[in-house]
Design an enzyme around this catalytic site. Structure first.
Site, short mmCIF file in Angstrom:
data_model
loop_
_atom_site.label_atom_id
_atom_site.label_comp_id
_atom_site.label_asym_id
_atom_site.label_seq_id
_atom_site.Cartn_x
_atom_site.Cartn_y
_atom_site.Cartn_z
N CYS A 102 -21.95 33.10 27.03
CA CYS A 102 -22.18 31.73 27.45
C CYS A 102 -23.33 31.67 28.46
CB CYS A 102 -20.92 31.15 28.06
SG CYS A 102 -21.08 29.42 28.57
N CYS A 106 -20.65 29.61 35.58
CA CYS A 106 -19.36 29.40 36.25
C CYS A 106 -18.94 30.71 36.92
CB CYS A 106 -18.31 28.96 35.24
SG CYS A 106 -18.81 27.55 34.22
N CYS A 109 -15.91 32.94 35.61
CA CYS A 109 -15.72 33.22 34.19
C CYS A 109 -16.39 34.52 33.74
CB CYS A 109 -16.25 32.04 33.38
SG CYS A 109 -15.91 32.19 31.61
N CYS A 146 -4.52 25.40 20.73
CA CYS A 146 -5.80 25.11 21.35
C CYS A 146 -6.82 26.19 20.98
CB CYS A 146 -5.66 25.05 22.87
SG CYS A 146 -4.33 23.97 23.44
N CYS A 179 -5.98 21.09 19.90
CA CYS A 179 -6.89 20.82 21.00
C CYS A 179 -8.05 21.80 20.93
CB CYS A 179 -6.14 20.98 22.33
SG CYS A 179 -7.14 20.76 23.82
N CYS A 239 -7.74 16.05 28.07
CA CYS A 239 -7.06 17.12 28.82
C CYS A 239 -8.05 17.60 29.87
CB CYS A 239 -6.67 18.25 27.86
SG CYS A 239 -5.96 19.71 28.69
N ARG A 311 0.17 20.76 32.98
CA ARG A 311 0.21 22.05 32.29
C ARG A 311 0.06 23.21 33.28
NH1 ARG A 311 0.25 21.02 27.01
NH2 ARG A 311 -0.50 18.95 26.39
#
Length: 388
Positions: A102, A106, A109, A146, A179, A239, A311
């Site tokens: 990616c 972040c 991550c 998901c 999701c 979400c 959640r």
């Protein structure tokens, strides 16, 4: 042969409004929130715990967050029972369909290409392995499946997007909620996901607007909100939650809840993640999040977002069974379960089903659950059998 239960009788028992008055008066917490100041010549409005509002002030939420923890949990548990069946916990499974590589930065991550971690980049998974994973999840009690892909957006991924649309359609055809979390979306992409049968789209805000630049620089807070709005406009459930343990302060946790509380409609679900520090990322040495911080965040979110599913997400495996039960008491009513959760560990289905059983909890069906709040499971199953 079991006696039939009249539908009207079940409906009367199951409506939250039939039990709300008693709960609203419990221990005097009903009018515990400070209302917004009225304009000139306008009478002050009063709100009760359990009211669904989109005009929360940050100071109101901070006051809830800073309150005595056990009292806040009691309030949250009361609100929870006004809007949800507190005996039910939705089991969800999250699969990484495209790992690593990616371009985002972040700091938490391991899938960012900017950091040296053990996570290696892979291509988008083929359709059949995803469907097999969904079938396994459903067989083990998960009712929401998901799928997450590690990339900034879908630009230049036409064939990959078509494959994902097929995955969505096939998983929805299994009778499961489905999701995805695919990065930023355009309104047209959101529309196509809706047409494919997508139930919900995950796009976390992660933290408060003020602290966000300390964690991510490659995507702005407003860009995240724009994707959420595109999802909402397409008719897909939102979400959106955050991560605890990024180095934020309590006021940032309050800021996150305040941000989602002011959306035109509260998110369908609000994931509460706790950082799992991963070697090679800038946050690898962050201290673990204290359980009382997690409980305080969940309880505050439950009071502010009464209808929303809370959640208990990443990092749950680090908390004891008793601590997780306290989270359920505070208003959490969904967990991620299965072999893994993206790149972090996750409790397994058998372990989670045993835990829920010990605490008198049970799984929730896909989509809106219409079972009575008070009729025991065996009696309800007998009624269904009798009318089959």
């Amino acid at each position: 042969m079991a006696a039939k239960i009249a539908p009207k009788a079940i409906s009367a028992i199951s409506r939250p409004s039939t039990i709300a008055p008693a709960l609203r008066n419990a221990r005097g917490h009903a009018a515990a929130v400070e209302p917004p100041a009225p304009g000139p010549g306008v009478a002050r409005a009063y709100y009760r715990d359990g009211d669904v509002r989109t005009n929360w002030r940050r100071s109101e939420i901070q006051k809830i967050f800073d309150g005595p923890l056990m009292e806040t949990i009691f309030r949250a548990a009361t609100v929870h029972r006004m809007h949800h069946d507190a005996s039910r916990i939705q089991m969800c499974t999250l699969m990484n369909i495209k790992t690593g590589g990616c371009s985002e930065d972040c700091k938490y991550c391991s899938q960012s290409s900017r950091y040296s971690t053990e996570t290696k980049a892979t291509r988008l998974v083929d359709i059949e392995p995803v469907l097999e994973a969904a079938r396994q999840a459903k067989a083990n009690g998960s009712t929401r499946f998901c799928m997450g892909a590690a990339w900034r957006d879908l630009a230049g991924r036409k064939s990959g997007f078509e494959k994902i649309l097929k995955m969505v359609t096939e998983v929805r055809g299994m009778g499961m909620e489905v999701c995805t979390t695919l990065g930023m979306l355009s309104p047209e992409q959101a529309k196509r996901l809706k047409e494919a049968g997508l139930s919900a789209y995950n796009h976390n805000l992660d933290t408060s607007r003020e602290f966000y630049p300390e964690v991510i620089s490659t995507r702005s807070y407003d860009e995240r909100l724009a994707t959420i709005e595109a999802v909402r406009q397409a008719g897909i459930s939102v979400c959106s939650g955050g991560i605890l343990g990024l180095g934020e302060k309590d006021e940032d946790r309050v800021g996150l809840i305040h941000e989602v509380s002011r959306m035109p409609a509260h998110p369908e679900s609000f994931p509460v993640n706790t950082l799992v520090p991963i070697e090679g990322t800038p946050l690898e040495k962050n201290d673990p999040v204290e359980v009382h911080t997690v409980l305080r965040t969940i309880a505050t979110a439950r009071i502010v977002l009464p209808n929303t599913i809370i959640r208990l997400a990443a990092g749950r495996h680090t908390f004891s069974e008793t601590e997780q039960a306290m989270a359920f008491m505070a208003g959490a009513n969904a967990i991620f379960t299965g072999e893994r959760m993206l790149t972090t560990p996750c409790s397994g289905w058998d372990e989670d089903k045993s835990m829920l059983g010990r605490w008198g909890l049970r799984g929730q069906r896909s989509f809106e659950d219409q079972e009575s709040l008070e009729i025991p499971q065996a009696q309800t199953e007998a009624a269904v059998s009798a009318t089959a």
